[in-house]
Design an enzyme around this catalytic site. Structure first.
Site, PDB file in Angstrom:
ATOM      1  N   ASP A  84      54.661  65.629 -29.020  1.00 11.35           N
ATOM      2  CA  ASP A  84      55.308  66.856 -28.555  1.00 11.35           C
ATOM      3  C   ASP A  84      55.338  66.801 -27.038  1.00 11.35           C
ATOM      4  O   ASP A  84      54.288  66.735 -26.397  1.00 11.35           O
ATOM      5  CB  ASP A  84      54.511  68.067 -29.062  1.00 11.35           C
ATOM      6  CG  ASP A  84      55.205  69.392 -28.786  1.00 11.35           C
ATOM      7  OD1 ASP A  84      56.016  69.477 -27.837  1.00 11.35           O
ATOM      8  OD2 ASP A  84      54.910  70.363 -29.512  1.00 11.35           O
ATOM      9  N   ASP A  95      61.800  71.643 -24.672  1.00 10.04           N
ATOM     10  CA  ASP A  95      60.574  71.402 -25.437  1.00 10.04           C
ATOM     11  C   ASP A  95      61.001  70.754 -26.749  1.00 10.04           C
ATOM     12  O   ASP A  95      61.900  71.269 -27.421  1.00 10.04           O
ATOM     13  CB  ASP A  95      59.903  72.770 -25.646  1.00 10.04           C
ATOM     14  CG  ASP A  95      58.547  72.709 -26.340  1.00 10.04           C
ATOM     15  OD1 ASP A  95      58.085  71.600 -26.649  1.00 10.04           O
ATOM     16  OD2 ASP A  95      57.975  73.794 -26.559  1.00 10.04           O
ATOM     17  N   HIS A 160      59.261  79.853 -29.974  1.00 18.46           N
ATOM     18  CA  HIS A 160      59.071  80.791 -28.859  1.00 18.46           C
ATOM     19  C   HIS A 160      60.282  80.801 -27.939  1.00 18.46           C
ATOM     20  O   HIS A 160      60.988  79.804 -27.822  1.00 18.46           O
ATOM     21  CB  HIS A 160      57.836  80.359 -28.059  1.00 18.46           C
ATOM     22  CG  HIS A 160      57.809  78.877 -27.748  1.00 18.46           C
ATOM     23  ND1 HIS A 160      58.266  78.357 -26.577  1.00 18.46           N
ATOM     24  CD2 HIS A 160      57.420  77.807 -28.501  1.00 18.46           C
ATOM     25  CE1 HIS A 160      58.141  77.046 -26.596  1.00 18.46           C
ATOM     26  NE2 HIS A 160      57.638  76.664 -27.763  1.00 18.46           N
ATOM     27  N   HIS A 168      56.226  80.164 -23.032  1.00 17.75           N
ATOM     28  CA  HIS A 168      56.137  81.084 -24.174  1.00 17.75           C
ATOM     29  C   HIS A 168      56.372  82.478 -23.634  1.00 17.75           C
ATOM     30  O   HIS A 168      55.449  83.175 -23.256  1.00 17.75           O
ATOM     31  CB  HIS A 168      54.775  80.978 -24.862  1.00 17.75           C
ATOM     32  CG  HIS A 168      54.588  79.671 -25.582  1.00 17.75           C
ATOM     33  ND1 HIS A 168      54.381  79.599 -26.941  1.00 17.75           N
ATOM     34  CD2 HIS A 168      54.609  78.396 -25.156  1.00 17.75           C
ATOM     35  CE1 HIS A 168      54.272  78.328 -27.303  1.00 17.75           C
ATOM     36  NE2 HIS A 168      54.401  77.573 -26.234  1.00 17.75           N
ATOM     37  N   GLU A 193      60.206  75.438 -33.969  1.00 18.95           N
ATOM     38  CA  GLU A 193      59.298  74.347 -34.310  1.00 18.95           C
ATOM     39  C   GLU A 193      58.503  74.577 -35.592  1.00 18.95           C
ATOM     40  O   GLU A 193      57.390  75.069 -35.559  1.00 18.95           O
ATOM     41  CB  GLU A 193      58.352  74.031 -33.145  1.00 18.95           C
ATOM     42  CG  GLU A 193      57.642  75.199 -32.514  1.00 18.95           C
ATOM     43  CD  GLU A 193      56.753  74.746 -31.342  1.00 18.95           C
ATOM     44  OE1 GLU A 193      56.059  73.729 -31.462  1.00 18.95           O
ATOM     45  OE2 GLU A 193      56.757  75.428 -30.308  1.00 18.95           O
ATOM     46  N   GLU A 287      60.743  69.774 -33.637  1.00 20.51           N
ATOM     47  CA  GLU A 287      61.070  70.821 -32.661  1.00 20.51           C
ATOM     48  C   GLU A 287      62.296  70.460 -31.835  1.00 20.51           C
ATOM     49  O   GLU A 287      62.480  69.318 -31.436  1.00 20.51           O
ATOM     50  CB  GLU A 287      59.878  71.035 -31.695  1.00 20.51           C
ATOM     51  CG  GLU A 287      60.130  72.126 -30.655  1.00 20.51           C
ATOM     52  CD  GLU A 287      58.915  72.428 -29.781  1.00 20.51           C
ATOM     53  OE1 GLU A 287      58.027  71.558 -29.677  1.00 20.51           O
ATOM     54  OE2 GLU A 287      58.877  73.525 -29.195  1.00 20.51           O
TER      55      GLU A 287
HETATM   56 MN    MN Z   1      56.594  71.456 -28.116  1.00 24.25          MN
HETATM   57 MN    MN Z   2      57.209  74.613 -28.336  1.00 23.80          MN
END
Ligand code: MN
Ligand code: MN
Length: 302
Positions: A84, A95, A160, A168, A193, A287
Site C-alpha cells: 500500500d 493512494d 476515505h 483521511h 479500499e 485500493e
Molecule cells: Mn492506501
Molecule cells: Mn487509503
C-alpha cells in the site's frame, strides 16, 4: 481549482507508473527483504517527481495494514502481502494498494481477486450513477460482492476522502452496508479500499505493535533542542502527512528515536499501531483513488 486538479492527476499518474514498474520488475517476490521493497518504491516515487504520501506499507497475512519496515528490518516477503503506497504532489495525494500471493495458494489468489472485484464494482457504481453516490450504496455493493465470493469484508477498515495534506479528511467509505452514517459523495477526492478475509474470521482488526509510522497531531513547543530540530524537519518535509522512524533515522541517526519518544510522550506526534485481523486470518486489499470533478469520475491511480 485547475492547479489542484493538475497535481491530483500528476500524483495519480506517478502512483500508477510506480505500480506498473513494481509489477513488471517483479519487485515483490518471496524472500526479498521488505525494506528493499519499501525503499525501492519510495525512491522510484521521488525519481518520477512525486513524494511518498506516507511510508510504503508491506503488511503480510493477518497484518491488514500499517506495517512499514523499521530501519534495521530483517523481515522478508512471503504469504499474502499488501503493498500500500501513496504519492503526493504539493500535498495532493493518490493512494493505492496491490496484494500479492507469494505462496502459490489458491485461497490467497481468491482473496485477492475478491478484493479487486469489490473495488471494481464500487467504482462502477460511482461512474454509472446519474446522481450522487452514497457511502451506504458503496458499502453495500462492496459487502455483497465479497460475500458472493464466499468471504467477508473487514468491518472496521474503510476508504476515505482525501484533502490537501490530509489523507483521511472526514468522509468514511465503509466496506459493509451501513445506513446510519451514510453521506453523499460530492465533488472531491476519495480512496476506496476493500479488505477481504476468510468467512471463518472475525472480520475485525485490533491495534497491534507500534508501527513506527507517525503523524504530527499537535504542533507546539518542545523542550530539548534535538527534538525541536527534528520536529522542524518533520514539519517542513512531511507537514501533516504520515512519516516513519526509518526515514528520520536515515537523516539523523539514532537520536531520531530519542526525539520521537519525546515528541510522542508530549502528544505532538501520534504513532499508529499495526492493524491485525483479530482471529489471525489472512487479509487481502485492493485500493484506488478516484476524483469526482463536476460529477465526472476519474480513477487517478489506474
Ligand atoms: Mn492506501
Ligand atoms: Mn487509503
Amino acid at each position: 481549482m485547475d492547479k489542484e486538479i493538475t497535481n491530483i492527476i500528476k500524483a495519480g499518474k506517478i502512483c500508477s507508473d510506480v505500480k506498473k514498474w513494481v509489477i513488471s520488475n517483479s519487485l515483490v517476490i518471496k524472500g526479498v527483504p521488505l525494506i528493499d521493497i519499501a525503499e525501492k518504491i519510495e525512491n522510484k516515487i521521488i525519481e518520477l517527481g512525486g513524494k511518498p504520501a506516507f511510508p510504503v506499507n508491506t503488511s503480510i497475512n493477518e497484518v491488514a495494514a500499517h506495517y512499514t519496515p523499521y530501519f534495521d528490518d530483517k523481515s522478508i516477503a512471503h504469504g499474502l502481502i499488501k503493498i500500500d503506497f501513496g504519492v503526493h504532489v504539493d500535498g495532493w495525494a493518490a493512494d493505492n494498494a496491490i496484494s500479492f500471493d507469494l505462496e502459490n495458494s489458491q485461497e490467497n489468489k481468491k482473496l485477492i481477486e475478491s478484493a479487486s472485484k469489490a473495488l471494481a464494482t464500487a467504482i462502477e457504481i460511482v461512474q454509472n450513477k446519474k446522481d450522487k453516490t452514497s457511502t451506504f450504496e458503496l458499502g453495500s455493493v462492496i459487502q455483497s460482492s465479497i460475500q458472493e465470493d464466499g468471504f467477508i469484508p473487514i468491518i472496521n477498515l474503510s476508504g476515505h476522502s482525501i484533502d490537501h495534506f490530509d489523507l483521511h479528511s472526514g468522509i468514511t467509505i465503509p466496506n459493509i452496508s451501513q445506513k446510519s452514517s451514510s453521506q453523499q459523495l460530492d465533488d472531491g477526492l476519495f480512496a476506496i479500499e476493500p479488505f477481504v478475509t476468510l468467512s471463518s474470521a472475525s472480520g475485525r482488526v485490533y491495534d497491534g505493535k507500534p508501527s513506527g509510522i507517525y503523524q504530527i497531531k499537535n504542533l507546539k513547543n518542545v523542550r530539548s533542542p534535538t527534538a525541536r530540530e527534528i520536529l522542524n524537519y518533520i514539519n517542513e518535509e512531511y507537514g501533516t502527512l504520515p512519516f516513519c522512524s526509518r526515514w528520520l533515522y536515515k537523516k539523523f541517526g539514532s537520536k531520531a528515536f530519542i526525539a520521537l519518544k519525546e515528541l510522542e510522550s508530549n502528544g505532538i506526534v501520534h504513532q499508529y499501531d499495526q492493524l491485525i485481523e483479530s482471529s489471525k486470518c489472512k487479509v487481502a486489499q485492493a485500493e484506488h483513488t478516484i476524483l469526482i470533478n463536476e460529477g465526472k469520475v476519474i480513477i487517478t491511480t489506474e
